[in-house]
Design a protein around this motif. Structure first.
Motif, PDB file in Angstrom:
ATOM      1  N   SER A  36       0.826  -1.210   0.000  1.00  0.00           N
ATOM      2  CA  SER A  36       0.000   0.000   0.000  1.00  0.00           C
ATOM      3  C   SER A  36       0.864   1.265   0.000  1.00  0.00           C
ATOM      4  O   SER A  36       0.515   2.272  -0.627  1.00  0.00           O
ATOM      5  CB  SER A  36      -0.942   0.004   1.210  1.00  0.00           C
ATOM      6  OG  SER A  36      -0.207  -0.075   2.424  1.00  0.00           O
ATOM      7  N   ASP A  40       0.732   4.208  -2.871  1.00  0.00           N
ATOM      8  CA  ASP A  40       0.568   5.621  -2.543  1.00  0.00           C
ATOM      9  C   ASP A  40       1.698   6.478  -3.111  1.00  0.00           C
ATOM     10  O   ASP A  40       1.490   7.657  -3.433  1.00  0.00           O
ATOM     11  CB  ASP A  40       0.501   5.799  -1.022  1.00  0.00           C
ATOM     12  CG  ASP A  40      -0.795   5.275  -0.424  1.00  0.00           C
ATOM     13  OD1 ASP A  40      -1.751   5.043  -1.193  1.00  0.00           O
ATOM     14  OD2 ASP A  40      -0.837   5.085   0.810  1.00  0.00           O
ATOM     15  N   LYS A  43       1.010   8.187  -6.377  1.00  0.00           N
ATOM     16  CA  LYS A  43      -0.106   9.133  -6.450  1.00  0.00           C
ATOM     17  C   LYS A  43       0.292  10.504  -6.992  1.00  0.00           C
ATOM     18  O   LYS A  43      -0.467  11.100  -7.767  1.00  0.00           O
ATOM     19  CB  LYS A  43      -0.771   9.263  -5.080  1.00  0.00           C
ATOM     20  CG  LYS A  43      -2.215   9.747  -5.144  1.00  0.00           C
ATOM     21  CD  LYS A  43      -2.938   9.424  -3.844  1.00  0.00           C
ATOM     22  CE  LYS A  43      -4.430   9.656  -3.977  1.00  0.00           C
ATOM     23  NZ  LYS A  43      -5.165   9.202  -2.773  1.00  0.00           N
ATOM     24  N   ASN A 256      -5.854   0.217 -15.580  1.00  0.00           N
ATOM     25  CA  ASN A 256      -6.930   0.149 -14.607  1.00  0.00           C
ATOM     26  C   ASN A 256      -8.003  -0.856 -15.001  1.00  0.00           C
ATOM     27  O   ASN A 256      -8.666  -0.690 -16.030  1.00  0.00           O
ATOM     28  CB  ASN A 256      -7.562   1.535 -14.436  1.00  0.00           C
ATOM     29  CG  ASN A 256      -8.560   1.582 -13.302  1.00  0.00           C
ATOM     30  OD1 ASN A 256      -8.321   1.007 -12.236  1.00  0.00           O
ATOM     31  ND2 ASN A 256      -9.669   2.244 -13.526  1.00  0.00           N
ATOM     32  N   GLY A 284      -8.835  -3.586  -5.973  1.00  0.00           N
ATOM     33  CA  GLY A 284      -8.020  -2.467  -5.540  1.00  0.00           C
ATOM     34  C   GLY A 284      -6.544  -2.794  -5.435  1.00  0.00           C
ATOM     35  O   GLY A 284      -5.724  -1.889  -5.236  1.00  0.00           O
ATOM     36  N   CYS A 317     -10.486   6.432 -14.451  1.00  0.00           N
ATOM     37  CA  CYS A 317     -10.426   6.345 -12.999  1.00  0.00           C
ATOM     38  C   CYS A 317     -10.920   4.974 -12.537  1.00  0.00           C
ATOM     39  O   CYS A 317     -11.560   4.262 -13.316  1.00  0.00           O
ATOM     40  CB  CYS A 317     -11.266   7.446 -12.354  1.00  0.00           C
ATOM     41  SG  CYS A 317     -13.051   7.276 -12.664  1.00  0.00           S
ATOM     42  N   PRO A 318     -10.622   4.651 -11.231  1.00  0.00           N
ATOM     43  CA  PRO A 318      -9.776   5.420 -10.330  1.00  0.00           C
ATOM     44  C   PRO A 318      -8.345   4.879 -10.304  1.00  0.00           C
ATOM     45  O   PRO A 318      -8.120   3.667 -10.372  1.00  0.00           O
ATOM     46  CB  PRO A 318     -10.445   5.191  -8.981  1.00  0.00           C
ATOM     47  CG  PRO A 318     -11.005   3.785  -9.099  1.00  0.00           C
ATOM     48  CD  PRO A 318     -11.362   3.578 -10.540  1.00  0.00           C
ATOM     49  N   TYR A 319      -7.384   5.768 -10.213  1.00  0.00           N
ATOM     50  CA  TYR A 319      -5.985   5.407 -10.028  1.00  0.00           C
ATOM     51  C   TYR A 319      -5.598   5.809  -8.616  1.00  0.00           C
ATOM     52  O   TYR A 319      -5.211   6.957  -8.372  1.00  0.00           O
ATOM     53  CB  TYR A 319      -5.108   6.121 -11.061  1.00  0.00           C
ATOM     54  CG  TYR A 319      -5.392   5.727 -12.483  1.00  0.00           C
ATOM     55  CD1 TYR A 319      -4.802   4.607 -13.052  1.00  0.00           C
ATOM     56  CD2 TYR A 319      -6.262   6.479 -13.278  1.00  0.00           C
ATOM     57  CE1 TYR A 319      -5.053   4.234 -14.371  1.00  0.00           C
ATOM     58  CE2 TYR A 319      -6.521   6.126 -14.591  1.00  0.00           C
ATOM     59  CZ  TYR A 319      -5.925   5.001 -15.133  1.00  0.00           C
ATOM     60  OH  TYR A 319      -6.189   4.641 -16.435  1.00  0.00           O
ATOM     61  N   ASP A 320      -5.774   4.904  -7.677  1.00  0.00           N
ATOM     62  CA  ASP A 320      -5.599   5.198  -6.260  1.00  0.00           C
ATOM     63  C   ASP A 320      -6.427   6.414  -5.868  1.00  0.00           C
ATOM     64  O   ASP A 320      -5.973   7.312  -5.154  1.00  0.00           O
ATOM     65  CB  ASP A 320      -4.119   5.427  -5.948  1.00  0.00           C
ATOM     66  CG  ASP A 320      -3.824   5.416  -4.439  1.00  0.00           C
ATOM     67  OD1 ASP A 320      -4.624   4.837  -3.678  1.00  0.00           O
ATOM     68  OD2 ASP A 320      -2.792   5.995  -4.032  1.00  0.00           O
ATOM     69  N   GLY A 321      -7.665   6.456  -6.358  1.00  0.00           N
ATOM     70  CA  GLY A 321      -8.592   7.518  -6.023  1.00  0.00           C
ATOM     71  C   GLY A 321      -8.516   8.740  -6.911  1.00  0.00           C
ATOM     72  O   GLY A 321      -9.327   9.657  -6.765  1.00  0.00           O
ATOM     73  N   VAL A 322      -7.571   8.774  -7.852  1.00  0.00           N
ATOM     74  CA  VAL A 322      -7.408   9.940  -8.733  1.00  0.00           C
ATOM     75  C   VAL A 322      -8.169   9.716 -10.033  1.00  0.00           C
ATOM     76  O   VAL A 322      -8.022   8.680 -10.689  1.00  0.00           O
ATOM     77  CB  VAL A 322      -5.924  10.185  -9.042  1.00  0.00           C
ATOM     78  CG1 VAL A 322      -5.760  11.391  -9.988  1.00  0.00           C
ATOM     79  CG2 VAL A 322      -5.139  10.413  -7.748  1.00  0.00           C
TER      80      VAL A 322
END
Length: 326
Positions: A36, A40, A43, A256, A284, A317-322
């Motif tokens: 993880s 991150d 990001k 993705n 994820g 999306c999403p790419y670690d939420g982006v």
């Protein structure tokens, strides 16, 4: 003569440490899962890719909302392109990663077919690049002097890249100042295809493997939803001169879930992806996929065997939420 001039201008640059993270991996057979913390660490690059969709004015003022706020230390240096024949691009310096970021505007939702000459078979499906739009061409020798003669790349992507390549190269040194940074091309979708050709162009100017002198700086690439750009010789060249940087982490393409864009143009037309895939699963998890165009079901080629199996919104999306866009 051009090589002599470049040598005189850039001979003060040196080989530097990496700005792209070297992943901590959790072993699982030949496919491995990123921790993880490592996920991150990518990001900032996702936000830089998303920033390319913002207006040049907001980028230069660094007031483009969430995308700019995510990297508040970034120092924009230059924007370019006309948004018509030459897609917008921007460049600047990340003081934390110690790298120059260069990014092209990609295709916004609904523009992918037009920008890559794709045919549509429905609102949620893409076909392979059509024969007229997927013709191979050789690299433009005045820019790509030293590249192997058997390299072939997508003709439309190559033509578009030529509109901005020289301007970008002439401007990058002003973003460098005295920090002696690496250079990282960070992009999404069709913009990533343009940036990959830029990265190859830069790599030919800043060689990593030489018996004559130390290389000046490192050229790297982080791409999101990258379509295929060239043939087997092209993929091999990228692996030998960009992927090889930092123990094989110099080239990274992040796909993705069921995104159909990375499986285009078709391998049947002679296109091949370089090594360096990370595939985001529906769970994820971010899995690394070794080799070129890994066919495993946990990698994009195995997960999306044809366009009908894909989900076009996954490209954004999403790419670690982006989410890609401004």
């Amino acid at each position: 003569m051009a090589r002599i001039i470049l040598t005189l201008v850039f001979s003060t640059l040196f080989y530097l440490t990496t700005a792209i993270p070297s992943p901590e991996l959790v072993d699982r057979a030949s496919i491995t899962t990123l921790s993880s913390d490592t996920v991150d660490s990518y990001k900032p690059y996702a936000f830089y890719s998303s920033t390319a969709y913002c207006s040049p004015e907001s980028i230069m003022n660094w007031d483009c909302g969430e995308n700019c706020n995510a990297n508040p230390h970034f120092r924009p240096n230059k924007t370019g392109g006309d948004g018509i024949r030459a897609p917008f691009w921007y460049m600047g310096y990340d003081s934390i990663l110690n790298t120059i970021i260069i990014s092209h505007h990609g295709a916004a939702p609904g523009e992918m077919q037009k920008s890559l000459h794709l045919e549509s078979n429905g609102s949620n499906r893409l076909s392979s690049l059509n024969i007229a739009g997927s013709n191979f061409t050789t690299l433009f020798k005045p820019l790509f002097d030293g590249a192997p003669d058997d390299i072939r790349v997508h003709a439309n992507i190559s033509t578009t890249q030529l509109f901005t390549a020289s301007d970008i190269f002439l401007e990058w040194e002003y973003a460098a100042a005295d920090e002696r940074p690496t250079i990282t091309f960070v992009d999404h979708s069709s913009g990533a295809a343009l940036s990959l050709l830029d990265a190859v162009y830069f790599a030919l100017q800043f060689p990593y493997i030489t018996d004559l002198s130390p290389p000046w700086t490192k050229v790297k690439f982080v791409g999101y939803g990258l379509p295929r750009v060239g043939n087997q010789a092209f993929a091999d060249f990228v692996d030998e001169h960009i992927t090889v940087v930092d123990d094989g982490k110099g080239f990274v393409r992040i796909n993705n879930m069921k995104d159909p864009v990375p499986i285009n143009p078709s391998r049947a037309l002679g296109y091949v992806h370089p090594s360096g895939e990370i595939h985001i699963q529906a769970s994820g998890e971010w899995d690394t996929c070794p080799g070129q165009d890994n066919p495993d079901s946990q990698c994009i080629r195995g997960a999306v065997q044809n366009d009908a199996n894909g989900n076009k919104p996954d490209n954004y999306c999403p790419y670690d939420g982006v989410m890609m866009g401004c």
